[in-house]
Design a protein around this motif. Structure first.
Motif, mmCIF file in Angstrom:
data_model
loop_
_atom_site.group_PDB
_atom_site.id
_atom_site.type_symbol
_atom_site.label_atom_id
_atom_site.label_comp_id
_atom_site.label_asym_id
_atom_site.label_seq_id
_atom_site.Cartn_x
_atom_site.Cartn_y
_atom_site.Cartn_z
ATOM 1 N N THR A 112 0.814 -1.223 0.000
ATOM 2 C CA THR A 112 0.000 0.000 0.000
ATOM 3 C C THR A 112 0.843 1.267 0.000
ATOM 4 O O THR A 112 0.329 2.345 0.301
ATOM 5 C CB THR A 112 -0.925 0.008 1.221
ATOM 6 O OG1 THR A 112 -0.146 -0.105 2.406
ATOM 7 C CG2 THR A 112 -1.929 -1.136 1.145
ATOM 8 N N SER A 113 2.092 1.153 -0.313
ATOM 9 C CA SER A 113 2.938 2.349 -0.380
ATOM 10 C C SER A 113 2.802 2.970 -1.764
ATOM 11 O O SER A 113 3.612 2.756 -2.656
ATOM 12 C CB SER A 113 4.394 1.982 -0.095
ATOM 13 O OG SER A 113 4.842 0.999 -1.009
ATOM 14 N N ALA A 126 1.439 8.716 -9.241
ATOM 15 C CA ALA A 126 0.979 7.495 -9.915
ATOM 16 C C ALA A 126 -0.475 7.189 -9.565
ATOM 17 O O ALA A 126 -1.237 6.713 -10.417
ATOM 18 C CB ALA A 126 1.879 6.326 -9.528
ATOM 19 N N ALA A 127 -0.866 7.453 -8.320
ATOM 20 C CA ALA A 127 -2.251 7.202 -7.925
ATOM 21 C C ALA A 127 -3.214 8.125 -8.671
ATOM 22 O O ALA A 127 -4.285 7.693 -9.124
ATOM 23 C CB ALA A 127 -2.399 7.384 -6.412
ATOM 24 N N ILE A 128 -2.836 9.391 -8.822
ATOM 25 C CA ILE A 128 -3.687 10.330 -9.553
ATOM 26 C C ILE A 128 -3.807 9.919 -11.020
ATOM 27 O O ILE A 128 -4.899 9.935 -11.603
ATOM 28 C CB ILE A 128 -3.134 11.758 -9.416
ATOM 29 C CG1 ILE A 128 -3.247 12.240 -7.964
ATOM 30 C CG2 ILE A 128 -3.868 12.709 -10.356
ATOM 31 C CD1 ILE A 128 -2.623 13.597 -7.712
ATOM 32 N N LEU A 129 -2.690 9.531 -11.606
ATOM 33 C CA LEU A 129 -2.725 9.078 -12.997
ATOM 34 C C LEU A 129 -3.582 7.822 -13.149
ATOM 35 O O LEU A 129 -4.298 7.661 -14.148
ATOM 36 C CB LEU A 129 -1.309 8.819 -13.507
ATOM 37 C CG LEU A 129 -0.417 10.054 -13.675
ATOM 38 C CD1 LEU A 129 0.985 9.630 -14.105
ATOM 39 C CD2 LEU A 129 -1.012 11.027 -14.684
ATOM 40 N N CYS A 149 -5.541 0.809 -13.801
ATOM 41 C CA CYS A 149 -5.794 1.406 -12.487
ATOM 42 C C CYS A 149 -5.919 0.326 -11.412
ATOM 43 O O CYS A 149 -5.328 0.439 -10.330
ATOM 44 C CB CYS A 149 -7.052 2.254 -12.543
ATOM 45 S SG CYS A 149 -7.557 2.937 -10.952
ATOM 46 N N LEU A 150 -6.678 -0.716 -11.699
ATOM 47 C CA LEU A 150 -6.855 -1.800 -10.731
ATOM 48 C C LEU A 150 -5.537 -2.493 -10.426
ATOM 49 O O LEU A 150 -5.233 -2.836 -9.277
ATOM 50 C CB LEU A 150 -7.874 -2.798 -11.285
ATOM 51 C CG LEU A 150 -8.324 -3.930 -10.363
ATOM 52 C CD1 LEU A 150 -9.065 -3.378 -9.157
ATOM 53 C CD2 LEU A 150 -9.209 -4.916 -11.129
ATOM 54 N N GLU A 153 -1.270 -4.456 -7.051
ATOM 55 C CA GLU A 153 0.070 -5.053 -7.092
ATOM 56 C C GLU A 153 1.113 -4.132 -7.714
ATOM 57 O O GLU A 153 2.076 -4.605 -8.311
ATOM 58 C CB GLU A 153 0.034 -6.380 -7.846
ATOM 59 C CG GLU A 153 -0.576 -6.292 -9.247
ATOM 60 C CD GLU A 153 -0.541 -7.614 -9.958
ATOM 61 O OE1 GLU A 153 0.035 -8.565 -9.404
ATOM 62 O OE2 GLU A 153 -1.069 -7.694 -11.084
ATOM 63 N N GLN A 154 0.907 -2.822 -7.597
ATOM 64 C CA GLN A 154 1.897 -1.859 -8.063
ATOM 65 C C GLN A 154 2.262 -2.058 -9.537
ATOM 66 O O GLN A 154 3.422 -2.003 -9.933
ATOM 67 C CB GLN A 154 3.160 -1.957 -7.201
ATOM 68 C CG GLN A 154 2.935 -1.668 -5.725
ATOM 69 C CD GLN A 154 2.660 -0.199 -5.465
ATOM 70 O OE1 GLN A 154 3.277 0.663 -6.060
ATOM 71 N NE2 GLN A 154 1.722 0.080 -4.579
ATOM 72 N N ALA A 155 1.251 -2.296 -10.361
ATOM 73 C CA ALA A 155 1.397 -2.405 -11.824
ATOM 74 C C ALA A 155 2.302 -3.551 -12.244
ATOM 75 O O ALA A 155 3.000 -3.464 -13.258
ATOM 76 C CB ALA A 155 1.907 -1.092 -12.406
#
Length: 338
Positions: free
Chosen positions: A44-45, A50-53, A195-196, A201-203
């Protein structure tokens, strides 16, 4: 220990995340080595940028998947923007010739330029949408083939991607509505899955797909990575059905183009008709001005036939003497005075 914090200890690291076994409590596990899978927890770090994108990708994905054909112009712009941005940013990263700010500026500029082209020239946008559809199908085929054999050279996946993409891009020019619906649905599904994948899993799954496109080797994926990937064709199928039966039903992008052409043609014909009428009236006025004497003489003669014999003898229009001619000329000249 704070969530998402990694602390060193005796040569090993401990990472906090959320488990994937159904428990609601955070868990702390020993961080595996670089070659091991981290399938027992969710990291969850997150990065703010990246989260906004990722959230923006999800919003654009919903627009593409369920309203792609309905908002044709906007989707064409986003298609060109995404294509040029990804391509230019990849080249900038590989070349490493500019700072991060320069890469972002060049990427955004190229994306806006290409987006305007695909929006204003609809055949370019449809061609690019079909190309995306073909590339997506080629990626799926490469993922399946990778489970059995790894390509011996990087030119194999590149050739498959480009070849299949061009084939479906040409087909999309023939079947514009159907291919636009399929292309926007599959691209929107990819954006939502991206996005999911980042928040779970951090892409990691996107990195696996990128390795398939480049022909590189990659480690095995977790079981839930395949679940995430399976959401892609599911979203594409649902989006295509929704567009075909609900949002895109009764809508045709070619009608708007034809209506605009029809309006312009109608205005041109009306303008030409008015000019023709004006020219005809102008010509008739000139003819009447030029033949004013003839018109007035015939009119006077028709009036004289209705006069009595005594009055006709006074006018002497038909005698041919100089006095009569002079009287006739004076009469016809007076009739030309407005």
């Amino acid at each position: 220990m704070a969530e998402g914090v990694t602390t060193p200890g005796m040569g090993a690291a401990r990472t906090t995340g959320f488990p994937v076994n159904g428990s609601s409590e955070p868990m702390t596990t020993a961080a595996p080595d670089d070659g091991d899978l981290q399938c027992d927890y969710i990291n969850t770090s997150y990065s703010i940028v990246a989260a906004i994108l990722s959230v923006m990708c999800f919003m654009f994905g919903v627009l593409y998947t369920f309203f792609g054909y309905r908002f044709f112009k906007a989707v064409m712009f986003l298609t060109g923007f995404i294509f040029a941005s990804v391509l230019v940013y990849t080249i900038c990263i590989e070349e490493d010739a500019l700072p991060p700010e320069g890469n972002i500026g060049v990427t955004v500029g190229a994306g806006i330029l290409c987006g305007l082209v695909t929006m204003l020239v609809q055949y370019v946008g449809i061609f690019l949408t079909g190309f995306h559809f073909g590339v997506a199908l080629a990626v799926g085929a490469l993922i399946i083939v990778e489970q059995f054999v790894h390509p011996g050279t990087k030119w194999i996946p590149i050739g498959v991607l480009v070849g299949v993409g061009i084939i479906f891009a040409v087909v999309s020019l023939k079947f514009q509505k159907a291919m636009t619906i399929l292309g926007t649905s599959i691209l929107g599904g990819a954006l939502m899955v991206t996005c999911l994948d980042y928040f779970i899993e951090q892409a990691a799954m996107m990195q696996y797909v990128w390795d398939r496109m480049k022909g590189d080797k990659s480690q095995a994926m977790c079981w839930y990575s395949w679940v995430i990937l399976g959401c892609w064709p599911f979203c594409c199928l649902v989006g295509a059905l929704v567009q075909w039966r609900i949002t895109g039903m009764g809508v045709d992008h070619r009608e708007a183009l034809h209506s605009k052409k029809g309006i312009n043609l109608q205005r041109l014909r009306l303008r030409q008709k008015r000019e023709a009428q004006s020219t005809r009236y102008r010509h008739l006025y000139q003819v009447r001005r030029f033949n004013g004497d003839v018109i007035s003489q015939s009119y006077i003669q028709s009036v004289q036939h209705k006069l009595s014999p005594a009055t006709q003898s006074l006018t002497a229009l038909n005698t041919g003497d100089p006095a009569a001619t002079e009287l006739e000329s004076a009469t016809t000249t007076l009739t030309q005075v407005p």
